[in-house]
Scaffold this motif. Structure first.
Motif, short mmCIF file in Angstrom:
data_model
loop_
_atom_site.label_atom_id
_atom_site.label_comp_id
_atom_site.label_asym_id
_atom_site.label_seq_id
_atom_site.Cartn_x
_atom_site.Cartn_y
_atom_site.Cartn_z
N ASN A 79 29.23 29.98 44.65
CA ASN A 79 29.90 30.52 43.46
C ASN A 79 29.47 29.71 42.25
N ALA A 80 28.61 30.30 41.42
CA ALA A 80 28.09 29.59 40.25
C ALA A 80 29.04 29.61 39.07
N GLY A 81 30.12 30.33 39.15
CA GLY A 81 31.04 30.44 38.02
C GLY A 81 30.75 31.67 37.19
N ASP A 82 29.60 31.66 36.52
CA ASP A 82 29.19 32.84 35.78
C ASP A 82 27.68 32.80 35.60
N ASP A 83 27.14 33.85 35.01
CA ASP A 83 25.69 33.98 34.90
C ASP A 83 25.09 33.01 33.90
#
Length: 383
Positions: free
Chosen positions: A187-191
């Motif tokens: 899970n990177a958080g967001d792009d």
């Protein structure tokens, strides 16, 4: 350069991420497909992107949700793609689906942010002229602190922090390469974090409070009434040497109406009616006569702006009724042209527009031919 290359260089695509479970919203289905302000949440998001001239649009959905997604987006030109175990996997699936199109840029948007102001999209696209990525952000207004269990820890400087929204926008080739190269956490958080890890610069642009993400059951509470009604009234003086504009139609007459703009008294009354219905003030607040930029301005700009504000408040034009009060000129011969012009400005069917006229039996300033008055009523329906 070929025409196909030219088209690819200007293509603006989007990925709408709608693959989550949405459990916190307390809806009987994933929140992105739940009804909100008269239509499924995801449909709002897609329609806003379409209004910004974005195409193609890929909607990433959960496995097994094809039927409910198709029903929610019925009639819209979108592509449905199954997502993955994480948001990052879902975005990657959407990017790969767009790879054959090779668009110039891509907007990656959360389906649960249904109100997307056009100005935010414009700011993002402008920022991409200088950086490979751009995200909308808002300042943090509350005091912040770090937490240590149930105790206050070290303070956090809110001046250095921003709240991040979507859509997050990128040059397509760069963000596709960043996702393909990612070897960090699941899970990177967001792009933007994926892009930054790849070495891409991310510009910050002003977001909008309207881009609030629907998260909890309270966000779906029916707080807005399904119907709202507003009224408007305006008067302008008749003078020699002026053009006469009524309902956006120029009428041959020996006198015209005097005012800072084109003095279209009927449109001015209608603008106030629409603004009143969505509680956005009056025409003078948005287009003050003291501002020289509105001198001689066509009043259709005022009406289009009022309709836009109603839409941002979640409402569409249900019906408008305009009454013009004067002894002369005769309105009857121009009535249908007026209805058609008002309908065109507002982007609605002509059947939703009524234009009437009356006199005051030669009483008062209109009876003496000193001016023309107009009153209007506008009915707005929850969109």
């Amino acid at each position: 350069m070929s025409s196909a290359t030219t088209q690819a260089d200007t293509l603006k695509a989007a990925i709408v991420v709608a693959a989550g479970a949405g459990l916190r919203a307390g809806q009987p289905m994933p929140k992105q497909f739940a009804p909100w302000r008269g239509k499924p949440v995801v449909r709002h998001s897609v329609e806003r992107l379409m209004a910004a001239g974005v195409a193609p649009i890929v909607v990433v959905i959960p496995d097994g949700a094809h039927d409910v997604a198709s029903a929610a987006l019925d009639g819209l030109p979108v592509r449905l793609v199954s997502g993955g175990a994480s948001r990052q996997d879902s975005v990657r699936a959407g990017l790969e689906a767009l790879a054959p199109d090779a668009p110039a840029i891509v907007h990656i948007h959360d389906a649960a942010r249904p109100i997307l102001p056009l100005a935010v999209v414009e700011r993002l696209e402008k920022a991409l002229e200088a950086q490979p990525g751009a995200i909308p952000v808002l300042p943090v207004v509350d005091s912040l602190c770090n937490a240590s269990d149930n105790l206050m820890g070290a303070p956090a400087r809110r001046e250095a922090l921003r709240r991040v929204q979507t859509p997050q926008s990128f040059r397509f080739a760069d963000i596709l390469a960043a996702h393909r190269a990612w070897d960090g956490p699941t899970n990177a958080g967001d792009d933007a974090q994926v892009a930054q890890a790849y070495g891409l610069g991310i510009a910050l642009v002003d977001g909008d409070e309207a881009l609030h993400k629907l998260t909890y059951a309270g966000d779906f509470a029916p707080t807005l009434p399904p119907v709202r009604v507003g009224t408007g009234y305006d008067v302008h003086r008749l003078e020699d040497g002026e053009e006469l504009w009524l309902c956006g139609v120029r009428i041959d007459h020996h006198q015209g109406l005097s005012g800072h703009s084109d003095a279209d008294v009927a449109i001015h009354a209608l603008v106030d009616a629409i603004l009143g219905a969505c509680a956005r003030g009056d025409i003078g607040q948005h287009f003050p006569p003291s501002d020289p930029q509105w001198k001689g301005a066509a009043s259709d700009r005022f009406l289009a702006h009022a309709v836009k504000l109603a839409g941002e408040a979640g409402y569409a034009i249900g019906h408008v009724d305009v009454t013009i009060i004067c002894e002369a000129p005769k309105i009857g011969p121009h009535r249908e042209a007026m209805r058609a012009r008002l309908a065109a400005i507002m982007g609605v069917d002509m059947g939703l527009v009524s234009v009437k006229a009356t006199t005051t039996e030669k009483l008062g300033f209109t009876g003496r031919g000193e001016g023309i008055a107009a009153q209007a009523a506008a009915t707005l329906l929850l969109a």
